[in-house]
Design a protein around this motif. Structure first.
Motif, PDB file in Angstrom:
ATOM      1  N   ASN A 147       0.943  -1.274   0.006  1.00 35.43           N
ATOM      2  CA  ASN A 147      -0.138   0.396   0.299  1.00 35.43           C
ATOM      3  C   ASN A 147       0.717   1.127  -0.151  1.00 35.43           C
ATOM      4  O   ASN A 147       1.671   1.635   1.083  1.00 35.43           O
ATOM      5  CB  ASN A 147      -0.761  -0.320   1.050  1.00 35.43           C
ATOM      6  CG  ASN A 147      -2.126  -1.098   1.570  1.00 35.43           C
ATOM      7  OD1 ASN A 147      -3.048  -1.125   2.374  1.00 35.43           O
ATOM      8  ND2 ASN A 147      -1.694  -1.654   0.080  1.00 35.43           N
ATOM      9  N   HIS A 151      -3.230   5.091   1.156  1.00 38.95           N
ATOM     10  CA  HIS A 151      -3.775   4.480   2.018  1.00 38.95           C
ATOM     11  C   HIS A 151      -2.885   4.236   3.056  1.00 38.95           C
ATOM     12  O   HIS A 151      -3.008   3.395   3.439  1.00 38.95           O
ATOM     13  CB  HIS A 151      -3.747   3.176   0.989  1.00 38.95           C
ATOM     14  CG  HIS A 151      -5.298   3.069   0.175  1.00 38.95           C
ATOM     15  ND1 HIS A 151      -5.681   2.617  -1.405  1.00 38.95           N
ATOM     16  CD2 HIS A 151      -6.076   4.431   0.026  1.00 38.95           C
ATOM     17  CE1 HIS A 151      -6.835   3.140  -1.155  1.00 38.95           C
ATOM     18  NE2 HIS A 151      -6.799   4.039  -0.833  1.00 38.95           N
ATOM     19  N   SER A 361     -11.429   2.046   0.453  1.00 38.81           N
ATOM     20  CA  SER A 361     -10.151   1.873   1.526  1.00 38.81           C
ATOM     21  C   SER A 361     -10.946   1.637   2.655  1.00 38.81           C
ATOM     22  O   SER A 361     -10.358   0.887   3.459  1.00 38.81           O
ATOM     23  CB  SER A 361      -9.529   2.762   0.915  1.00 38.81           C
ATOM     24  OG  SER A 361     -10.272   3.756   1.392  1.00 38.81           O
TER      25      SER A 361
END
Ligand code: PGA
Ligand code: ZN
Length: 425
Positions: A147, A151, A361
């Protein structure tokens, strides 16, 4: 008939408020659904209604909850839950805006999903069957294992590095292969004294020097797990490049790159590595450059439009007309109802675009998208890594569906094979 509709505020995987809706039918069937939330959202997504003010950092959804418990409930009571298109149309009309800003797309989607689930329950059908799945295939899972971007604080500009079991036909064996790779990746990072804590989507967030280093590490993990990169397991990326596109240039890895330079960068990447899919390679505000991107790379790899199309059938139609991208990411909460999402998927199919269903997310434990992906024959899904229950729950739902469908059920073959080394693919 719909007897009651009730919403409440719950929390998503980032600890932010989100909406959950219960729809009860007169036979007692209770459909419950909750709504996810993005961080790197497209500018043209429908409106997620938040309260503002100081409570819960302004992110409360009590206005949306009240819209469900007030005007929406009134409209829904007594309606049949079986005509999803009619239900969604009532919601769209009641809101009356193209962006769903009056009632909130979060309120609308919660109801759309919960009605659907209640209808499936009362019919005693698995959700994927109720949604139309007949001759079902399972989607190919894309694990987001490293990631970056918005994020995680890994310092990597590309938001997602994903792996997919390209050389496998069956879901469980495919899932096992990328699960093995995910665990190997963890031990490789630990050996290099890099952090193994995870980002919002369950991928690791190591402080690596560059995107290429992330890809090299992935290849090492694939190889050391006993798989062949590009034959058994392939790599995909989601740069989510709208996030680093400012004043007409891409602020990427310490450099300012033009659209042409970004395209060249991707060209080099796919020559060097078994990358089969690039999502949002260019910004949602850089439509013209998507044309050369698609011309130059679209035969070799999948080019997914996420922020640029926002699952919106009208915007997507413009994209099809311009011949940009060859695939579309599908997120129910970018458009706000099940039927509009299906309309977009149908458009994709007619235009020869592939589809990938996606989580957000910020997620909840709701596994609707798993059944939805099977019912739609979507072909592909990304819903994080094998960590964080809000991600794993979706993969577990596919295992249940696979068991129900029988072990002969295959994953949809992946159509972009030119960038793979395996001769039989
Ligand atoms: P989001 O990101 O859910 O934070 O918008 C997912 C994606 O860009 O694909
Ligand atoms: Zn994306």
């Amino acid at each position: 008939k719909i007897e009651s509709v009730k919403a409440r505020e719950i929390f998503d995987s980032r600890g932010n408020p989100t909406i959950e809706v219960d729809v009860q039918l007169n036979d007692g069937a209770l459909g419950r659904a909750s709504v996810p939330s993005g961080a790197s959202t497209g500018d043209r997504e429908v409106v997620e209604l938040r309260d503002g003010g100081s409570r819960l950092r302004g992110k409360g959804v009590l206005k949306a909850v009240n819209n469900v418990n007030g005007p929406i409930r009134k409209k829904m009571i007594g309606e049949s839950p079986y005509d999803q298109h009619h239900i969604d149309q009532l919601l769209i009309e009641l809101d009356g805006t193209p962006t769903k800003k009056n009632l909130g797309a979060n309120a609308i989607l919660g109801v759309s999903l919960a009605v659907c689930r209640a209808a499936a329950l009362t019919e005693r059908m698995p959700l994927y069957r109720y949604l139309g799945g007949v001759d079902c295939e399972l989607p190919r899972p894309f694990f987001n294992v490293i990631n970056g971007g918005k994020h995680a604080d890994s310092g990597i500009d590309i938001q997602e590095f994903l792996i997919t079991p390209i050389g496998f036909d069956h879901f469980r064996e495919g899932l096992e292969s990328i699960d093995n790779t995910y665990h190997k990746l963890k031990s490789i990072l630990a050996d290099k004294a890099l952090v193994t804590s995870v980002g919002d989507e369950g991928g690791f967030a190591p402080h690596l020097g560059s995107s290429e280093e992330a890809i090299e590490t992935l290849i090492e993990a694939i190889t050391k797990s006993g798989y062949q990169p590009g034959k058994d397991i392939a790599i995909a990326i989601d740069p989510a490049s709208s996030e680093f596109y400012k004043n007409g240039t891409y602020h990427f890895e310490g450099k300012q790159l033009s659209s042409e330079e970004m395209i060249r960068y991707y060209q080099q990447l796919i020559q060097k590595y078994p990358i089969i899919s690039i999502e949002d390679g260019l910004s949602e505000h850089d439509w013209e450059s998507w044309v050369p991107l698609t011309k130059q790379l679209g035969k070799k790899v999948q080019l997914i439009g996420d922020d640029i199309f926002v699952t919106n059938p009208a915007i997507f139609s413009e994209g099809i007309k311009k011949g940009i991208a060859n695939s579309i990411l599908i997120k129910l909460n970018q458009i706000g109802t099940i039927s509009e999402t299906i309309e977009t998927i149908k458009k994709a199919r007619r235009a020869g675009y592939t589809t990938m269903i996606s989580h957000r997310s910020g997620e909840t434990e709701d596994t609707f998208i798993a059944d939805f992906a099977v019912a739609m024959g979507a072909g592909q899904i990304k819903t994080g890594a094998m960590a964080r229950t809000e991600r794993v729950s979706k993969y577990n739902q596919f295992l249940r569906i696979e068991e129900e469908l029988g072990q002969d059920t295959i994953m949809t073959p992946f159509p972009f094979k030119e960038n793979l080394s395996h001769p039989s693919l």
